[in-house]
Design a protein around this motif. Structure first.
Motif, mmCIF file in Angstrom:
data_model
loop_
_atom_site.group_PDB
_atom_site.id
_atom_site.type_symbol
_atom_site.label_atom_id
_atom_site.label_comp_id
_atom_site.label_asym_id
_atom_site.label_seq_id
_atom_site.Cartn_x
_atom_site.Cartn_y
_atom_site.Cartn_z
ATOM 1 N N MET A 280 0.943 -1.079 -0.036
ATOM 2 C CA MET A 280 -0.082 -0.087 0.133
ATOM 3 C C MET A 280 0.936 1.168 0.129
ATOM 4 S SD MET A 280 -2.773 1.197 3.023
ATOM 5 C CE MET A 280 -3.813 -0.003 2.718
ATOM 6 N N PRO A 281 0.708 2.135 -0.751
ATOM 7 C CA PRO A 281 1.351 3.322 -0.913
ATOM 8 C C PRO A 281 1.312 4.044 0.371
ATOM 9 C CG PRO A 281 0.018 3.362 -2.766
ATOM 10 C CD PRO A 281 -0.392 2.135 -2.081
ATOM 11 N N ILE A 282 2.302 5.053 0.760
ATOM 12 C CA ILE A 282 2.146 5.718 2.108
ATOM 13 C C ILE A 282 0.894 6.653 2.059
ATOM 14 C CG2 ILE A 282 3.424 7.306 3.432
ATOM 15 C CD1 ILE A 282 5.853 5.840 2.781
ATOM 16 N N TRP A 283 0.562 7.372 0.928
ATOM 17 C CA TRP A 283 -0.284 8.475 1.054
ATOM 18 C C TRP A 283 -1.745 7.701 1.223
ATOM 19 C CZ3 TRP A 283 -4.056 7.494 -2.459
ATOM 20 C CH2 TRP A 283 -4.100 6.749 -3.672
ATOM 21 N N ALA A 284 -1.944 6.359 0.814
ATOM 22 C CA ALA A 284 -3.162 5.822 0.906
ATOM 23 C C ALA A 284 -3.260 5.246 2.683
ATOM 24 C CB ALA A 284 -3.262 4.661 0.089
ATOM 25 N N PHE A 285 -2.059 4.774 2.914
ATOM 26 C CA PHE A 285 -1.873 4.459 4.431
ATOM 27 C C PHE A 285 -2.388 5.540 5.333
ATOM 28 C CE2 PHE A 285 -0.042 4.018 8.470
ATOM 29 C CZ PHE A 285 -0.648 2.795 9.229
ATOM 30 N N VAL A 286 -1.906 6.646 4.989
ATOM 31 C CA VAL A 286 -2.146 7.976 5.899
ATOM 32 C C VAL A 286 -3.489 8.250 5.862
ATOM 33 C CG1 VAL A 286 -1.376 10.298 6.051
ATOM 34 C CG2 VAL A 286 0.414 8.551 5.809
ATOM 35 N N ARG A 287 -4.203 8.230 4.571
ATOM 36 C CA ARG A 287 -5.362 8.727 4.527
ATOM 37 C C ARG A 287 -6.096 7.481 4.974
ATOM 38 N NH1 ARG A 287 -7.063 10.230 -1.370
ATOM 39 N NH2 ARG A 287 -8.804 11.142 -0.487
ATOM 40 N N LEU A 288 -6.133 6.467 5.252
ATOM 41 C CA LEU A 288 -6.887 5.181 5.715
ATOM 42 C C LEU A 288 -6.636 5.551 7.418
ATOM 43 C CD1 LEU A 288 -8.184 2.699 5.854
ATOM 44 C CD2 LEU A 288 -6.030 1.379 5.838
ATOM 45 N N ALA A 289 -5.455 6.008 7.833
ATOM 46 C CA ALA A 289 -5.271 6.014 9.317
ATOM 47 C C ALA A 289 -6.368 7.375 9.853
ATOM 48 C CB ALA A 289 -3.978 6.533 9.567
ATOM 49 N N GLY A 290 -6.536 8.223 8.767
ATOM 50 C CA GLY A 290 -7.392 9.396 9.083
ATOM 51 C C GLY A 290 -8.893 9.061 9.251
ATOM 52 N N ARG A 291 -9.091 8.035 8.289
ATOM 53 C CA ARG A 291 -10.609 7.509 8.426
ATOM 54 C C ARG A 291 -10.896 6.438 9.813
ATOM 55 N NH1 ARG A 291 -10.608 4.784 3.022
ATOM 56 N NH2 ARG A 291 -9.731 6.350 1.794
ATOM 57 N N VAL A 292 -9.758 6.030 9.906
ATOM 58 C CA VAL A 292 -10.125 5.054 11.335
ATOM 59 C C VAL A 292 -9.953 5.910 12.463
ATOM 60 C CG1 VAL A 292 -8.555 3.481 12.845
ATOM 61 C CG2 VAL A 292 -8.688 3.201 10.458
ATOM 62 N N THR A 293 -9.625 7.127 12.351
ATOM 63 C CA THR A 293 -9.480 8.000 13.496
ATOM 64 C C THR A 293 -10.762 9.033 13.406
ATOM 65 O OG1 THR A 293 -8.074 9.555 12.677
ATOM 66 C CG2 THR A 293 -7.190 7.840 14.255
ATOM 67 N N ARG A 294 -11.474 8.953 12.353
ATOM 68 C CA ARG A 294 -12.664 9.683 12.238
ATOM 69 C C ARG A 294 -12.179 11.171 11.830
ATOM 70 N NH1 ARG A 294 -14.945 6.101 16.226
ATOM 71 N NH2 ARG A 294 -16.160 4.674 15.053
ATOM 72 N N GLY A 295 -11.209 11.534 11.272
ATOM 73 C CA GLY A 295 -10.795 12.670 10.932
ATOM 74 C C GLY A 295 -9.663 12.751 10.117
ATOM 75 N N GLU A 296 -9.127 13.921 9.977
ATOM 76 C CA GLU A 296 -7.827 13.892 9.028
ATOM 77 C C GLU A 296 -6.753 13.156 9.413
ATOM 78 O OE1 GLU A 296 -7.644 16.360 6.754
ATOM 79 O OE2 GLU A 296 -9.707 16.717 7.180
ATOM 80 N N PRO A 297 -5.893 12.844 8.461
ATOM 81 C CA PRO A 297 -4.796 11.889 8.799
ATOM 82 C C PRO A 297 -3.742 12.446 10.002
ATOM 83 C CG PRO A 297 -4.753 12.225 6.481
ATOM 84 C CD PRO A 297 -5.635 13.241 7.124
ATOM 85 N N PRO A 298 -3.337 11.535 10.598
ATOM 86 C CA PRO A 298 -2.549 11.966 11.932
ATOM 87 C C PRO A 298 -1.401 12.800 11.531
ATOM 88 C CG PRO A 298 -3.160 9.627 12.261
ATOM 89 C CD PRO A 298 -3.439 10.253 10.789
ATOM 90 N N ARG A 299 -1.212 13.997 12.045
ATOM 91 C CA ARG A 299 -0.151 14.564 11.827
ATOM 92 C C ARG A 299 1.252 14.019 11.764
ATOM 93 N NH1 ARG A 299 -2.695 18.955 14.871
ATOM 94 N NH2 ARG A 299 -3.776 20.340 13.165
ATOM 95 N N LEU A 300 1.475 13.164 12.686
ATOM 96 C CA LEU A 300 2.718 12.458 12.972
ATOM 97 C C LEU A 300 3.234 11.353 11.635
ATOM 98 C CD1 LEU A 300 5.128 11.413 14.645
ATOM 99 C CD2 LEU A 300 3.631 9.360 15.474
ATOM 100 N N PHE A 301 1.915 10.852 11.182
ATOM 101 C CA PHE A 301 2.191 10.112 9.733
ATOM 102 C C PHE A 301 2.572 11.057 8.754
ATOM 103 C CE2 PHE A 301 -0.655 6.461 11.043
ATOM 104 C CZ PHE A 301 0.334 6.038 12.295
ATOM 105 N N LEU A 302 1.636 12.234 8.608
ATOM 106 C CA LEU A 302 2.145 13.023 7.588
ATOM 107 C C LEU A 302 3.555 13.435 7.553
ATOM 108 C CD1 LEU A 302 -1.148 15.138 7.611
ATOM 109 C CD2 LEU A 302 -0.406 13.526 5.987
ATOM 110 N N ILE A 303 4.095 13.646 8.656
ATOM 111 C CA ILE A 303 5.414 14.457 8.674
ATOM 112 C C ILE A 303 6.501 13.491 8.645
ATOM 113 C CG2 ILE A 303 7.038 15.722 10.490
ATOM 114 C CD1 ILE A 303 4.530 17.328 11.251
#
Length: 165
Positions: free
Chosen positions: A1-24
């Motif tokens: 899975m590409p990183i951008w897809a994982f980061v977006r999925l993480a945001g959906r799991v937390t019901r919000g934006e992707p975690p800043r930690l993952f983005l950085i």
């Protein structure tokens, strides 16, 4: 899975934006992928029960003054069976009536944070409650979240507002 897809999925799991930690951290793709694999071995797929893992993470975050990790793990701790009163007291080290196993674990967390080791008495307190693999995991979990607190502080990553509970 590409990183951008994982980061977006993480945001959906937390019901919000992707975690800043993952983005950085995702800005260094190779390191990010390796870190995710390692981190997943500690949490959520570790040997320690999830409740204990969350207690450790919250205590380390409190000791390190890492609001990002503390806020990020409050909701996870609640899902793992940690009461609101326990959460409120864990970061400020309030006296609670923990089980003997939890008391031993939290004592080890305190000593690892302060002294970077545990004394003989704490070691003897841990031995009846944790297996050798669990002790190794506990110490690595503490070290991992201490490292994350340093990285989060150094990179000035603010808490994800949508995660606060």
């Amino acid at each position: 899975m590409p990183i951008w897809a994982f980061v977006r999925l993480a945001g959906r799991v937390t019901r919000g934006e992707p975690p800043r930690l993952f983005l950085i951290l995702g800005k260094n793709r190779r390191l990010f992928r390796s870190w995710l694999r390692f981190a997943a071995r500690l949490m959520p797929r570790g040997k320690l029960p999830r409740r204990e893992t969350e207690l450790v993470i919250l205590r380390v975050a409190g000791l390190c003054g890492c609001d990002y990790e503390y806020e990020h793990h409050v909701r996870m701790a609640r899902r793992a069976g940690v009461s609101r009163a326990e959460i409120d007291g864990i970061a400020d080290r309030a006296e609670r009536e923990w089980s003997p196993r939890e008391s031993a674990i939290l004592l080890a967390v305190e000593q690892l944070h302060t002294d970077r080791t545990v004394d003989d008495k704490t070691w003897e307190t841990l031995r009846p409650h944790l297996s050798d693999p669990e002790i190794v995991e506990l110490f690595m979990l503490v070290g991992h979240y201490e490292m994350l607190a340093l990285v989060i502080g150094g990179l000035r990553i603010r808490p994800d507002g949508h995660l606060a509970a």
